[in-house]
Design an enzyme around this catalytic site. Sequence first.
Site, short mmCIF file in Angstrom:
data_model
loop_
_atom_site.label_atom_id
_atom_site.label_comp_id
_atom_site.label_asym_id
_atom_site.label_seq_id
_atom_site.Cartn_x
_atom_site.Cartn_y
_atom_site.Cartn_z
N ARG A 176 -7.69 59.44 -71.90
CA ARG A 176 -8.51 59.42 -72.74
C ARG A 176 -9.10 60.71 -73.03
NH1 ARG A 176 -10.19 53.95 -73.82
NH2 ARG A 176 -12.16 54.51 -74.34
N LYS A 208 -7.55 44.77 -87.14
CA LYS A 208 -7.06 43.79 -86.08
C LYS A 208 -7.01 42.53 -86.73
CE LYS A 208 -8.48 46.30 -82.14
NZ LYS A 208 -9.22 46.37 -80.59
N GLY A 252 -7.79 50.56 -80.75
CA GLY A 252 -8.24 51.46 -81.71
C GLY A 252 -7.97 52.82 -81.04
N LYS A 297 -20.63 65.66 -77.29
CA LYS A 297 -19.11 65.26 -76.57
C LYS A 297 -18.55 64.06 -77.71
CE LYS A 297 -20.26 61.45 -73.92
NZ LYS A 297 -20.46 60.83 -72.94
N ASP A 311 -5.53 43.49 -77.02
CA ASP A 311 -6.17 44.81 -77.11
C ASP A 311 -5.71 45.51 -75.71
OD1 ASP A 311 -8.21 46.60 -77.70
OD2 ASP A 311 -9.49 45.65 -76.05
N LYS A 312 -5.78 46.73 -76.05
CA LYS A 312 -5.44 47.63 -75.07
C LYS A 312 -6.38 47.96 -73.91
CE LYS A 312 -4.74 52.06 -75.37
NZ LYS A 312 -5.45 52.49 -74.09
N GLU A 346 -18.49 57.59 -69.88
CA GLU A 346 -19.91 58.29 -69.66
C GLU A 346 -19.82 58.13 -68.21
OE1 GLU A 346 -23.16 56.69 -71.58
OE2 GLU A 346 -22.82 58.10 -73.08
N PHE A 356 -24.14 57.82 -79.47
CA PHE A 356 -22.81 57.56 -80.05
C PHE A 356 -22.56 56.48 -80.78
CE2 PHE A 356 -18.61 55.97 -79.56
CZ PHE A 356 -17.74 57.15 -79.46
N ASN A 400 -15.13 45.02 -80.23
CA ASN A 400 -14.27 45.29 -81.08
C ASN A 400 -13.09 44.39 -81.59
OD1 ASN A 400 -13.21 46.21 -78.94
ND2 ASN A 400 -12.20 47.80 -79.83
#
Lengths: 291, 1463
Positions: free
Chosen positions: B833, B1033, B914, B788, B433-434, B722, B764, B1056
Amino acid sequence: MKRTPQDCPSRLPENTAVKQQQLPACRLQLSATGILSGFFATGVFCLGMGVILILSAKSSMEIEINYTKICASCAKLRENARNFDKECTCSIPFHLTQTMRGNVYMYYKLYGFYQNLHGYLLSRSNSQLLGTDVKDVETCAPFSKSHDGTPIAPCGAIANSLFNDTIILSYKLNSSVHIQVPMLRSGITWWTDKYIKFRNPSSSNLSSAFAGTTKPPSWPKPVYELDENDPGNNGFLNDDFIVWMRTAAFPTFKKLYRRLSRTQHFIEGLPAGNYSFNVSYTGMEKLKSSL
Amino acid sequence: MALSVDSSWHRWQWRVRDGLPQSPSEATPLLSPEKGRQTYNLTQQRVVFPNNSVFHQDWENVSRRYSSNRICTTKYTLFTFLPQNLFEQFHRWANLYFLFLVILNWVPSMEVFHREITMLPLAIVLFIIMVKDGVEDLKRHRFDGKINRSKIQIYERKEQSYVQKCWKDVRVGDFIQMQCNEIIPADILLLFSSDPSGICHLETANLDGETNLKQRRVVKGFSQQEIQFEPERFHNTIVCEKPNNHLNKFKGYMEHPDQTRTGFGSESLLLRGCTIRNTEVAVGIVIYAGHETKAMLNNSGPRYKRSKIERRMNINIFFCIGLLFLMCLIGAIGHGLWNGTFREHPPFDVPDADGSFVPLALGGFYMFLTMIILLQVLIPVSLYVSIELVKLGQVWFLHNDLDLYDEETDLAIQCRALNITEDLGQIQYIFSDKTGTLTENKMVFRRCTIMGSEYSHQENAKRLETPKELDSDNEEWTQYRCLTVPARWAHGPATMRSQRGAQPLRRCHSARVPIQGHSRQRSMGRCESSLSPVAFSSSIEKDVTPDKNLLSKVQDAALWLETLSDTTPAKSSVSTTSSIADFFLALTICNSVMVSTTTEPRQRVTEPPSTKALGLSLEKIQQLFQRLKLSSLSQSFSSTAPSDADLGESLPNIPVSDSDERDDTSVCSGDYSTDGGYRSSTWDQGDILRSGSATSLEEVLEAPALGLASPELCYEAESPDEAALVHAAHAYSFTLVSRTPEQVTVRLPQGTCLTFDVLCTLGFDSIRKRMSVVVRHPLTREIVVYTKGADSVIMDLLEDPACMTDTDVEKKVRKIRARTQKHLDLYARDGLRTLCIAKKVVSEEDFRRWASIRCEAEASLDNRDELLMKVAEHLENQLTLLGATGIEDRLQEGVPDTIAALREAGIQLWVLTGDKQETAVNIAYSCRLLDQTDTVYSINTESQETCESILNCALEEVKQFHEVRKPDHKLFGFRLPSQTPPPTSGAAVPDIGLVIDGKTLNAIFQGKLEEKFLELTQYCRSVLCCRSTPLQKSMVVKLVRDKLSVMTLSIGDGANDVSMIQAADIGIGISGQEGMQAVMSSDFAISHFRHLKKLLLVHGHWCYSRLARMVVYYFYKNVCYVNLLFWYQFFCGFSGSTMIDYWQMIFFNLFFTSLPPLVFGILDKDISAETLLALPELYKRGQNSECYNMFTFWISMMDAFYQSLICFFIPYLTYKDSDIDVFTFGTPINTISLATILLHQAMEMKTWTIIHGLVLIGSFLLYFVVSLVYNAACVTCNSPTNPYWVMEGQLADPTFYLVCFLTPVVALLPRYFILSLQGTYGKSLISKAQKIDRLPMDKRDLKIQSWRSRQRPAPVPGEAQPTHHPEPPVSEQGFRASTPKSSRPSKRKYKENWVVHGERCSRDHMRDDPCSGDSSAKLSSGEHLLLGPGRTMASGVYSSGQTDAYRPSNRGSHRRSQSSLTI
């Protein structure tokens, strides 16, 4: 600031040699120098041992006489089961060119007799032989009880097939005088066998001790008549019996039969000359002397 | 409105489904028709009646059917223990095999050993495991009992009050009263909380390890209650879903006596095992109890994975079985033949008990079975036990490795799967994963753009570039903290553990001691207060250096905000000043960040200050006060949430009689007193300030813009982004002071506090990719939606500039949008990001309408989530763009270094993320996953045909490269190139990277293009999959694992990654900041990516080589020993005799030769850790299974045969023709084989520590001691055969010593010879490394260096750079125009971009929700494919070798690809 470990209870692994896999170690590396030196060292040692062994083997002397063919007639006689109690003897002469010095042992040797056969091996009762319970024949199948249900003593296949040829060695002092070579039948067993593993049932009389048992089917006489002359050699304590009961590892084996009693002419051993021995019953026999 | 129709239709449908079968079926016997109640279908729903007088009858009827709260996690009861345990144990085939042998041995004609004795090993094994299981079960039972007997307040109907009872007495429908810090006994629907706003705080550390508090709120309609909740007045029936294991999914409704319904969701459910915090009393009704609680349902046992070695071992065991079969067959035939040689039965041929002899064929058959018993040890059953033990030892060492310990989180590595340690040494593919794995997941606000102007925050960037200082600061701080941490945190989890015990919440051991609440304050006074374990608040995240340029503007904006009146219309939204203010308000408000103080870590600031202090000028405040007073008369806003029933109509004008004071003071002044007095007077929310008694308020007042910084405020965010945004806003003095579900208070730079009423929060979710907060602006009284979200989503939801009336405004909006988009691209390229911030002003009426729809949607039971999402969409449109933020996610320490080492070790590394493609590619470059000189293929397409042709082109081209370079590769099939190191000669040919996105992956999976894709990836140095879903994945992992049959490892940190972690052969979770889900599903949990290096290269190698060699040794050992018995059969007429006493045989395996292999398997180090780390190539030994493969297996088998021949025949020749008896012959053989086997082991051991020596010598001596004692102990022990005095007799015999010396020497000679040849002339990596290891330290380093330079004779300049570059270089200007290396003419570079560029953003979003009607048009337009120029390029590139003819493809292409194309 004072730092004490108990102030900081954490999951920090301990920094010890064992836990960090840092124990002082020496690395084993097989290299040319190592192997050559090791190889030669071992080689020299083996060579030395070999020389010693060969020399010691040379000094011992062995004569082997096969009497199966010579006593073929007896064998034939024995083939008929009805003749099992008939005496059959044959005499075999042989010549000793050289004096056998020291202790001389007489062995009998059997070829192709599979004493190590699994079923055979198990067919014995140690507790019976120990004398604790004469009637304990549980592990002796199929030679545990006779047809009428009497327990056999000694039971089992091993005991049943006891080697019972009688061999008498005689020395021809000259052409007419034959002296029977004095042979000892004691001291041919392991000490532990004779005095610990094999005991006669305790009783005033040996035959009463074996009361309620019967002889093995192949035996001509019951166990308490194996050697009526010597009570220390009778019953389960009979040396020939004990030797036989120690089952051989290979199908071809020899077993100690007698040892020379070094008296009179035989103080130095077995002198050179002509001998003959008389065999009753069949089997194979071999004479061996060693220092 | 379309939506209301939709939702009402859904509701209707749902009623039809549940309501129509009105006929009282058998399934619903509880219904009393005379009561006229609705039918409940108990098979689909759960109906809960409260346990009070009104519903008592129903409660008794229904609750009987639900499981009680008594838990029983034990497997067995007293009576079922023996049979059940035995039954389970005999599921293992090894035990069955043994059982079979035991039964066989009971057949008289096949009895080899004593019947009872044969049972012994099996009985011992069964007994040991039984005891182990029994003890474990007893422990579980005790803990169950403890838990069941815990006390809790239950409402007793008869006594009309709460009575203390045990947990086990809790029934579904009971009312439970819980105090603060109590553990929740069952899944409880919250009906009352002492908190006036109906909030109950939970700590879920027991469930998921997350230490931040969660909020649960009372079911709607119950929030306005008197001091005490009255169970007798609860007349509702609760209908909800059947028990399931989704922790965060729960829905249901409550039916009032008047048939109206109130919906509720997981936000009202208190889960078993959580702890009540910050709430004095909470009352709820039990919904699920005992084993039906979500916590219990979630508790699945540990998974069992089979390691590669074990799989191979099983194959070899089948070989052994074959061998056994062959040997038995030889025995059977031999026995038959031997028997046939006798014409009559010889005296030694013992007949059966009845005197008859077994026929020849039957005898042979019996002998076959007998031989199986005799040679049973050939199947190394003890191997399984030994392997388990060795793995335990290995895991123990893993746990104790200091290098894998993380001080910051106080976590060592956790091994959750105990049986796959050796797989760590055989990994060929790593899927990573990153976010949070390669990067720190410490989000740091880097830069932002507001209304089209960019604020680059140079100083902030500089600050971030010097992480070392901060880190060292932190380190000291951590150490210090560590010392001062009182027992609370250290013991907290421990006591928790003891309470929960074996209560299998799985979390026990991972409840971490958090010490990451770094605060930079160093004074003694503060350290106590900063103990709070707040996530996402390391100093690096907290301190944002404001951009000077922006700071002044912000102050202007804030001033403007202060003077804002309700007369300012929406027009101001275009002005920059107001936008800046809005932007920062959005940053502060639009989130779910909780505020807590550090003095009492778990005390939340939830109540907005009723009288806000911090005066500016008195006049000004009074002025504001006046104004507000006026406005509040016409428009009131309630601080309490309207109950659902009247939400729809009550919103605009709730008659608020009692909340006047509160309303009036929502913005007001307070500080009239002198500086000494505020604490006592107005600021009665003192816990904010009381905590920081050292903080001077003057400071705050004097320099509000600089460091309003009340360090006592801690923000607890659900996501690090956040927190980063809130901290960023805080740096500009927009401080989030408190938050309740209804209100948010923000302190402005001037010190004023604004309290916003939160009308609605749209949380979210990953589908919408945005969150919104609807607030009422306290000054303008407007209803404002702050949104947002991901730029791709937000950009599509903006208002259409074309609709604007004013062309000026339209132009301006367009311009802003274009510039923002440009900045966003810039940010993405820099690896930041991005988040877009937007706002919207909603009219009262629109909102009211919308709120009623939402209310309806909330109450629905089915499709609730879908409905809510649709409802949200109706609000989140026509947004006005405010700006965007760039958040940096820094690379973790040591990542590039680790990646380089892993790659050198021959491991392929894929990144599955992702994230956006640009971000991912950037991270890939900065962590050296991709090199500047690499050719990077990007495939972004949605159509299968395009994808296929692209793959074909790429493949063709790549193959040409490789064929030119080294045609021999093709001989071995396509897999080879990936596993061989890049050839040193072909430096001119660049490595290949592949970047692929989720949609393309979809196309590949749907279009059956997996083979081609995999073939292409074989040639790639690294593969990046961006924008991939968790499912994708795991599909990728499975694809690679199954199709290429390679060993795969997945590493990730978030929820995830769970599916990916579970799909791989080894799943590694990073216990980072994103909860513990990844850790919970992983096999190993580490705290940093860099730990992977030592974990794989050192521990993996060791574990593999140790275990592999131990397994081989075990096979050897057993075959060698058993063959001795087999050879003897040739001399005993194949009768199954043994020359070794059975006890001694058992002891031989059990005691004399078992320990050395164990020690070997746990402790042996073929190469030292330093060398392994320095030379990652050594890892390939494990990858290629060099220690244990068919070859080594058969070699060791041959060796075993040879050695057993020697060990048998030398003694045989020695004792042949002598008067030796069976057991006297067996003793030297036993001794010899012991010596041989132990010496063999000694030669295999590469490192000798004192333990090795002790164990080896000890084993040998033990043999003699035990044999002597056993042979002397009793006369009739092992009747009828017994080895009395045999050993003693042998020891007195010189022949014995000679034989025992000579035989092992001869037996071991070949292996000795070969090993020393290897040691002297060995050319393999391992033997070279071993030679290096023997050198002294300094020489070793030199040698390693020369080795490494030999490996890579012509290092590419790029690669020669030091590998320690934790951060991507950030230039002063912000972006590099092109990379310097790319301009070097010597490097041929190819850059192909097949970027099919549809409307990416819209598609992203629409695809997730294809059924929404209005988006279908966009969706189809999105399908329109715009094939980039790359396709035509593919052939041209190769022939001409010049790429400048091709223009950079388009917006989506990557900066490096652009630069490369200009060569």
